[in-house]
Write an enzyme that holds these catalytic residues in place. Structure first.
Site, short mmCIF file in Angstrom:
data_model
loop_
_atom_site.label_atom_id
_atom_site.label_comp_id
_atom_site.label_asym_id
_atom_site.label_seq_id
_atom_site.Cartn_x
_atom_site.Cartn_y
_atom_site.Cartn_z
N ASP A 82 0.89 -1.35 -0.12
CA ASP A 82 0.31 -0.12 0.07
C ASP A 82 0.89 1.14 -0.10
O ASP A 82 2.04 1.42 0.94
CB ASP A 82 -0.74 0.01 1.30
CG ASP A 82 -1.84 1.11 1.48
OD1 ASP A 82 -2.40 1.53 0.12
OD2 ASP A 82 -2.23 1.48 2.47
N HIS A 83 0.51 2.19 -0.78
CA HIS A 83 1.39 3.52 -0.86
C HIS A 83 2.82 3.30 -1.04
O HIS A 83 3.60 3.86 -0.32
CB HIS A 83 1.24 4.56 0.34
CG HIS A 83 -0.57 4.87 0.07
ND1 HIS A 83 -0.74 5.70 -0.64
CD2 HIS A 83 -1.61 4.46 0.92
CE1 HIS A 83 -2.11 6.17 -0.47
NE2 HIS A 83 -2.42 5.33 0.44
N ASP A 104 2.44 5.24 -5.39
CA ASP A 104 1.85 6.42 -5.21
C ASP A 104 2.90 7.50 -5.48
O ASP A 104 3.53 8.01 -4.75
CB ASP A 104 1.38 6.24 -3.62
CG ASP A 104 0.66 7.66 -3.35
OD1 ASP A 104 0.39 8.49 -4.32
OD2 ASP A 104 0.25 7.89 -2.25
N GLU A 134 -2.29 6.10 -8.13
CA GLU A 134 -3.16 7.09 -7.43
C GLU A 134 -3.22 8.19 -8.58
O GLU A 134 -1.93 8.86 -9.01
CB GLU A 134 -2.85 7.46 -6.07
CG GLU A 134 -3.72 8.65 -5.65
CD GLU A 134 -3.68 8.60 -4.06
OE1 GLU A 134 -3.38 7.50 -3.46
OE2 GLU A 134 -3.36 9.73 -3.70
N HIS A 184 -7.51 9.98 4.23
CA HIS A 184 -7.21 8.86 5.22
C HIS A 184 -7.22 9.26 6.70
O HIS A 184 -7.13 10.51 6.89
CB HIS A 184 -5.58 8.83 5.18
CG HIS A 184 -5.17 8.02 3.63
ND1 HIS A 184 -4.53 8.94 2.66
CD2 HIS A 184 -5.38 6.98 3.17
CE1 HIS A 184 -4.40 8.15 1.61
NE2 HIS A 184 -4.75 6.75 1.87
N GLY A 213 -9.31 5.47 2.36
CA GLY A 213 -9.72 6.39 3.51
C GLY A 213 -11.24 5.89 3.86
O GLY A 213 -12.09 6.41 4.05
P1 13P Z 1 -8.55 4.72 6.91
O1 13P Z 1 -7.32 4.50 7.60
O2 13P Z 1 -8.81 6.19 6.74
O3 13P Z 1 -9.45 3.74 6.82
O4 13P Z 1 -7.65 4.64 5.34
C1 13P Z 1 -6.90 3.45 4.99
C2 13P Z 1 -6.21 3.54 3.74
O5 13P Z 1 -6.63 4.19 2.80
C3 13P Z 1 -4.83 2.94 3.48
O6 13P Z 1 -4.42 3.25 2.29
#
Ligand code: 13P
Length: 340
Positions: A82-83, A104, A134, A184, A213
C-alpha cells in the site's frame, strides 16, 4: 493455494459488482485476525502493508508469515503493497512475494507520476504482479500513536476526469485510486463524496477503481460508490481505534488483569468484528460459497475459480515454490542418472 493478484481478484469484483476490503497490517496479530474474518464470511480479502507502516513491521520478515497464512486457507487472498513511494520499495515487495503493489506518485506532477508508474508497471507485469496507482491526491493521515488531526478533503486535489483517463491509458495499471472527497484517517465533519465525479471517472476509465480512506464513510455511501464502480476499499483507522477502545474498556472492567496476550486478544476480537461487518457492507461476504462463482471448486481445499468467465491469468509464481520445483527436478534427474 489461495494467493491471487489484484488484477484477477478485482476482475471478479468488477463483474459481480462488489468491493474487496483491503486491510492494513501493522502487527503480526492482524494477519490471522483478518484472515479468520474473511474465512468466516467466505469473502475474498486483500492484506496490505503500507510503506509508511514499515516503522511497525519489517517488510521482508512479515511477508513469509502473510504468505504462509494465505496459503493455508481456501479463500482468495491478495498480498498488496500500500502506498509504495519508490521503485526500490516496489522491487523489495516483489522479491518478498507480494502479489500486487501500489505505486503512489500522486504527490508528483502528472508527467512525473506517469513516468514513475510506467516504470513500475514494466517491472511488476514482467512477473505477473498487479499495479495500483493514484491520480489526484487522497490527503489525511494514517493513525499513529495518538489520533492525528481530522481532515476534510480539498477540492483542488480531487481526481480530474481527463487526467484519470490519460493516466490509466498511458500507464497500463490494473487499478486506479481516486480522490473524490475521501481522506485517510479521521474525517473532519461528515465525509462528502463527489458521486457525480465518480460516475464520470467510471465512464472514462475501464480499470477497477479504488477508494482509500474507508474509515468513517457511511454504509450507504459505500454501497453507492460500489454501484458506481469502486471495487477495492482501503480500511485501517477504524479497526485500529476500535481495537484500542475495546482494550480500554476491558482494562476498566478488569483492572486486575496482568496477562498481556489476553489484553491484546480482546483488541483483535474487536478488529475481527469490524472487518466482518465491512465485508458484509462491501458485498464480498459469501462470494466464496458454492452458489457463488468465486470459490465453487474449493472442495479440494485449494482456491479455485470455476466461473468460465473468470479465468485468472498465469498464477503468481513465488520464488520459494520455484526453488522447490527446481530441487525436485534436480533430485529426480540424480535418481535417474546416479553416476552423473
Ligand atoms: P483509513 O485509515 O482512513 O481507513 O484509510 C486506510 C487507507 O486508505 C490505506 O491506504
Amino acid at each position: 493455494m489461495a494467493l491471487i493478484n489484484l488484477k484477477d481478484l478485482l476482475k471478479h469484483a468488477q463483474e459481480n459488482k462488489y468491493a474487496v476490503g483491503a486491510f492494513n497490517i501493522t502487527n503480526l496479530g492482524f494477519i490471522d485476525t483478518i484472515i479468520d474474518a474473511a474465512v468466516q464470511q467466505r469473502s475474498p480479502v486483500i492484506l496490505q502493508v503500507a510503506e509508511v507502516h514499515l516503522r511497525y513491521v519489517n517488510l521482508e520478515e512479515i511477508a513469509p508469515v502473510i504468505i504462509s497464512a494465505a496459503k493455508k486457507v481456501d479463500i482468495p487472498v491478495c498480498f498488496h503493497l500500500d502506498h509504495g513511494v519508490s521503485l526500490q520499495t516496489v522491487v523489495r515487495a516483489i522479491r518478498a512475494g507480494f502479489t500486487s503493489v501500489m505505486i503512489d506518485g500522486s504527490a508528483h506532477p502528472l508527467e512525473e507520476n506517469i513516468t514513475l508508474t510506467k516504470e513500475v508497471v514494466r517491472v511488476a507485469k514482467s512477473v505477473n504482479v498487479s499495479v495500483e496507482a493514484e491520480i489526484g491526491h487522497v490527503g489525511g493521515e494514517a493513525i499513529g500513536e495518538v489520533a492525528p488531526t481530522a481532515h476534510s478533503a480539498s477540492k483542488e486535489t480531487f481526481t480530474k476526469v481527463d487526467e484519470a483517463a490519460r493516466f490509466a491509458g498511458e500507464t497500463g495499471i490494473d487499478a486506479l485510486a481516486i480522490a473524490i472527497g475521501n481522506v485517510h484517517g479521521f474525517y473532519k465533519g461528515e465525509p462528502n463524496l463527489d458521486f457525480e465525479r465518480l460516475a464520470q471517472i467510471r465512464s472514462a476509465v475501464n480499470v477497477p477503481l479504488v477508494l482509500h480512506g474507508g474509515s468513517g464513510i457511511h454504509d450507504d455511501d459505500f454501497r453507492k460508490a460500489i454501484s458506481l464502480g469502486v471495487c477495492k476499499i482501503n480500511f485501517y483507522t477504524e479497526m485500529s481505534a476500535g481495537g484500542v477502545s475495546r482494550i480500554r474498556q476491558y482494562l476498566t472492567d478488569k483492572p486486575e488483569v496482568t496477562s498481556l496476550p489476553d489484553v491484546i486478544n480482546r483488541g483483535f476480537e474487536e478488529v475481527k468484528k469490524i472487518v466482518m461487518g465491512r465485508m458484509e457492507v462491501f458485498g464480498s461476504k459469501d462470494m466464496c460459497t458454492p452458489d457463488k462463482t468465486l470459490c465453487l471448486s474449493c472442495s479440494d481445499r485449494t482456491c479455485g475459480f470455476i466461473d468460465p468467465k473468470f479465468t485468472p491469468g498465469a498464477k503468481t509464481i513465488l520464488y520459494t515454490d520455484l526453488v522447490d520445483e527446481i530441487t525436485k527436478v534436480v533430485i529426480s534427474s540424480m535418481k535417474d542418472n546416479p553416476s552423473g
